[in-house]
Design an enzyme around this catalytic site. Sequence first.
Site, PDB file in Angstrom:
ATOM      1  N   HIS A 120     -15.211   8.799   6.889  1.00 58.16           N
ATOM      2  CA  HIS A 120     -14.674   7.445   6.724  1.00 58.16           C
ATOM      3  C   HIS A 120     -13.543   7.231   7.722  1.00 58.16           C
ATOM      4  O   HIS A 120     -12.771   8.144   8.000  1.00 58.16           O
ATOM      5  CB  HIS A 120     -14.156   7.249   5.295  1.00 58.16           C
ATOM      6  N   GLU A 177     -20.314   4.426   0.561  1.00 58.63           N
ATOM      7  CA  GLU A 177     -21.657   3.952   0.878  1.00 58.63           C
ATOM      8  C   GLU A 177     -22.732   4.931   0.419  1.00 58.63           C
ATOM      9  O   GLU A 177     -23.847   4.543   0.090  1.00 58.63           O
ATOM     10  CB  GLU A 177     -21.802   3.697   2.381  1.00 58.63           C
TER      11      GLU A 177
END
Length: 362
Positions: free
Chosen positions: A252, A307
């Site tokens: 991330h 996600e």
Amino acid sequence: MFNQGLKGVIATQTEISDIDGEKGKLIYRGYDAKELANNYRFEEVAYLLWYAKLPIEDEVIQLEQKLKQDRVLSPKLKEWICSLPRNMDMMSVLRTTISLLGTNEFQWKPTLDQAIQISALVPSIIAYRYHFMKGTKYNEPLSHLNHIENYLYMLTGEIPSVAITKALEAYMILTLEHGLNASAFSARVTASTESDLVSAMTSAIGTMKGPLHGGAPSGVLDLLDEISVKERADKVIREKLTKGEKLMGFGHRVYKTHDPRSVALKEKLQQSQGQDASLDLAVHVEQVAVRLLEEFKPGRALYTNVEFYAAAIMKSIQLDVELFTPTFTASRIVGWTTHVLEQAEFNTIYRPQAEYIGRLDR
């Protein structure tokens, strides 16, 4: 000093949320978002963002009643949704339909009632358009179902299981708000001109539509589909890392350690272990992938992001890929409206400067 994309530039002060990328913490109004997802319902956390405090029982009941009242689509709104071009994607349908709400009732200054009304309508717009495009029957909202259960019911026509409801609810709580991201900033810029809440939400949805911000995690779905069963996880992931391929759903830009939203989702799924094969597979794949990533890329600290588990949850619900980003939007609309309400309280129009680098001698 020029910072491309305003990266690292503080553009406002907020009491809504805080992100600590180094420690892997996401805070909603002083509360750990992970703890909120594990212990509270969607309506309660939405109340926290809108009202800046957790609700007592009577307060959350009133909010639930208003959400239920406001989620019913008017005949005119249904007509408008059906009149939009068939080659218009769902995010564009959302953007356009929300903009049609912009009558004189939605004028500056934005109100909490307006924020709740728009947030209640988004799931219904998604479900109605989805069934219209499929040629299937739209399921009118059921008054005894909460916000998340009703969204799933409108899409599928079935009362969802507890495991599925809890998984999607945790995901939607954890994506309610995430600081001054591109779409929240877009909403605040629009609101700073003293434009109305509908216009600010139209700006935010248009920003979320971009694949760099709200793109569907199709790469994660491809990975889970390729693995398909737990026994194949080690082989498939090892082969990908040996070839230098990127593992979708890992790493991330903000979080330098565990994404707290991913951690919370995994904990929620583990509570329902054995009730859904797709969710069990995702938990196993993460365990194998983290181990192999440390083997192939020691010290990189690559962990799942939100996600990854979002894709697993959507897969278990059997939602079409086209519904991923709209579902993300159905939660984030609460955060966007909260940002606009805060902007209205301490408003100054955004007016950054641009550094001219063109010719001066023509």
